[in-house]
Design a protein around this motif. Structure first.
Motif, short mmCIF file in Angstrom:
data_model
loop_
_atom_site.label_atom_id
_atom_site.label_comp_id
_atom_site.label_asym_id
_atom_site.label_seq_id
_atom_site.Cartn_x
_atom_site.Cartn_y
_atom_site.Cartn_z
N SER A 94 -2.73 -10.09 4.91
CA SER A 94 -2.23 -10.79 6.10
C SER A 94 -1.48 -12.07 5.74
O SER A 94 -0.79 -12.65 6.58
CB SER A 94 -3.39 -11.14 7.05
N LEU A 95 -1.58 -12.51 4.50
CA LEU A 95 -0.74 -13.63 4.03
C LEU A 95 0.74 -13.33 4.23
O LEU A 95 1.56 -14.25 4.25
CB LEU A 95 -1.01 -13.90 2.54
N GLN A 96 1.08 -12.05 4.42
CA GLN A 96 2.47 -11.66 4.61
C GLN A 96 3.08 -12.24 5.89
O GLN A 96 4.30 -12.18 6.07
CB GLN A 96 2.60 -10.13 4.64
N ARG A 97 2.24 -12.82 6.76
CA ARG A 97 2.78 -13.46 7.97
C ARG A 97 3.76 -14.57 7.60
O ARG A 97 4.63 -14.92 8.39
CB ARG A 97 1.64 -14.02 8.82
N ASN A 98 3.60 -15.16 6.41
CA ASN A 98 4.60 -16.08 5.86
C ASN A 98 5.47 -15.29 4.91
O ASN A 98 4.97 -14.79 3.90
CB ASN A 98 3.93 -17.22 5.10
N GLN A 99 6.75 -15.18 5.19
CA GLN A 99 7.58 -14.26 4.42
C GLN A 99 7.62 -14.61 2.93
O GLN A 99 7.73 -13.73 2.08
CB GLN A 99 8.98 -14.17 4.99
N GLU A 100 7.51 -15.91 2.62
CA GLU A 100 7.55 -16.29 1.20
C GLU A 100 6.30 -15.80 0.48
O GLU A 100 6.36 -15.40 -0.68
CB GLU A 100 7.71 -17.80 1.04
N LEU A 101 5.15 -15.79 1.17
CA LEU A 101 3.93 -15.25 0.57
C LEU A 101 4.00 -13.73 0.51
O LEU A 101 3.56 -13.10 -0.46
CB LEU A 101 2.70 -15.70 1.35
N GLY A 102 4.58 -13.13 1.53
CA GLY A 102 4.77 -11.67 1.54
C GLY A 102 5.61 -11.22 0.37
O GLY A 102 5.33 -10.18 -0.25
N ALA A 103 6.61 -12.00 0.02
CA ALA A 103 7.46 -11.65 -1.13
C ALA A 103 6.65 -11.67 -2.42
O ALA A 103 6.81 -10.81 -3.28
CB ALA A 103 8.64 -12.60 -1.21
N MET A 104 5.76 -12.65 -2.53
CA MET A 104 4.93 -12.76 -3.73
C MET A 104 3.96 -11.58 -3.87
O MET A 104 3.61 -11.18 -4.98
CB MET A 104 4.16 -14.09 -3.70
N LEU A 105 3.54 -11.00 -2.74
CA LEU A 105 2.56 -9.92 -2.76
C LEU A 105 3.15 -8.60 -3.24
O LEU A 105 2.41 -7.72 -3.68
CB LEU A 105 1.94 -9.74 -1.37
N GLY A 106 4.47 -8.43 -3.13
CA GLY A 106 5.11 -7.24 -3.66
C GLY A 106 5.19 -6.06 -2.71
O GLY A 106 5.81 -5.04 -3.04
N ALA A 107 4.57 -6.16 -1.54
CA ALA A 107 4.61 -5.07 -0.56
C ALA A 107 4.29 -5.63 0.82
O ALA A 107 3.76 -6.75 0.95
CB ALA A 107 3.62 -3.97 -0.93
N HIS A 108 4.59 -4.83 1.84
CA HIS A 108 4.36 -5.25 3.23
C HIS A 108 3.48 -4.21 3.91
O HIS A 108 3.81 -3.02 3.93
CB HIS A 108 5.69 -5.38 3.95
N PHE A 109 2.34 -4.65 4.44
CA PHE A 109 1.47 -3.76 5.21
C PHE A 109 2.17 -3.41 6.53
O PHE A 109 2.68 -4.30 7.22
CB PHE A 109 0.14 -4.45 5.49
N THR A 110 2.20 -2.13 6.88
CA THR A 110 2.85 -1.71 8.13
C THR A 110 1.83 -1.31 9.20
O THR A 110 1.90 -1.77 10.33
CB THR A 110 3.82 -0.54 7.88
N HIS A 111 0.85 -0.47 8.83
CA HIS A 111 -0.15 -0.02 9.80
C HIS A 111 -1.22 0.77 9.05
O HIS A 111 -1.10 0.98 7.83
CB HIS A 111 0.49 0.89 10.86
N HIS A 112 -2.25 1.21 9.77
CA HIS A 112 -3.20 2.12 9.13
C HIS A 112 -3.69 3.16 10.13
O HIS A 112 -4.01 2.84 11.27
CB HIS A 112 -4.37 1.37 8.50
N PRO A 113 -3.74 4.43 9.69
CA PRO A 113 -4.41 5.47 10.48
C PRO A 113 -5.92 5.23 10.51
O PRO A 113 -6.41 4.23 9.98
CB PRO A 113 -4.06 6.75 9.72
N GLU A 114 -6.65 6.19 11.08
CA GLU A 114 -8.09 6.03 11.25
C GLU A 114 -8.83 5.94 9.92
O GLU A 114 -8.45 6.58 8.93
CB GLU A 114 -8.64 7.22 12.05
N TYR A 115 -9.88 5.17 9.94
CA TYR A 115 -10.86 5.06 8.84
C TYR A 115 -11.27 6.47 8.41
O TYR A 115 -11.53 7.33 9.24
CB TYR A 115 -12.02 4.27 9.41
N THR A 116 -11.33 6.70 7.11
CA THR A 116 -11.68 8.03 6.63
C THR A 116 -12.16 7.97 5.18
O THR A 116 -12.23 6.89 4.58
CB THR A 116 -10.46 8.98 6.74
N SER A 117 -12.49 9.13 4.63
CA SER A 117 -12.89 9.22 3.24
C SER A 117 -11.64 9.35 2.37
O SER A 117 -10.80 10.22 2.62
CB SER A 117 -13.80 10.44 3.05
#
Length: 211
Positions: A94-117
């Protein structure tokens, strides 16, 4: 108890999905032999003076629409670029909310389907973080990411979901410092899965320059 210190940030009071209470103790215990972890929800600790005491910053920060103040995001960027370590677990992206921190992370979280194995495979077995860690199964949220183009990172773990292999952990250098991202960690039971615990321990040590 180690004399080297780490700062872990999460949310105790403004919790949407991922309370830090309980998770903080797990992270502290996993790293106890190597780093003394101080857990807090106070982003004001992200300043040059305070961070100079720490070998590692751990992010389990909650998703929010509010950006981190520029003084604090700038301090974290400078800390890592100057040689500090950053270990990001699950919602910590969630640090990606700041674009400069998002750039440092190397990827952007988009969404997630349901919890699963999820069956975790290890494409980078020779990397110091993953040595000795075999494929494992974990019950968790399958986060989907857009990896940043033109950004070199090493995918440490991945899983198959909805017909494609998805990234579940990666690491890279950033300036003089190091960044590690680990996708699992939705809730406390995740932290009882031994291979994941070892990824946290070794990932933290690698990010801190101790492995």
């Amino acid at each position: 108890m180690s004399t080297l210190k780490a700062l872990a940030l999460g949310s105790y009071s403004e919790v949407k999905y991922h309370p830090f209470a309980g998770v903080d103790r797990e992270i502290e215990q996993i790293l106890a032999n190597d780093l003394q972890v101080f857990s807090s929800e106070d982003y004001a600790l992200l300043n040059k003076e305070t961070m100079s005491d720490y070998k590692l910053v751990i992010s389990y920060t909650e998703f929010s629409d509010d950006k981190i103040p520029a003084e604090q995001s700038g301090a974290l960027l400078s800390y890592v670029a100057g040689g500090g370590g950053l270990l990001v677990v699950h919602n910590g992206i969630s640090l990606q909310r700041n674009q400069e921190l998002g750039a440092m992370l190397g990827a952007h979280f988009t969404h997630h389907p349901e919890y699963t194995s999820l069956q975790m495979s290890i494409p980078a077995r020779e990397h110091p973080i993953m040595q000795g860690i075999e494929e494992f199964v974990i019950e968790d949220e399958p986060y989907y990411f857009e990896m940043h183009p033109y950004f070199e990172t090493t995918v440490l773990a991945e899983y198959s979901h909805e017909g494609a292999m998805r990234q579940a952990a990666w690491c890279h250098e950033f300036g003089l410092g190091r960044v590690v991202y680990l996708m699992p960690g939705h809730h406390l039971p995740s932290f009882s899965v031994e291979p994941f615990r070892e990824m946290i321990r070794r990932g933290g040590l690698w990010a801190a320059g101790l492995l």
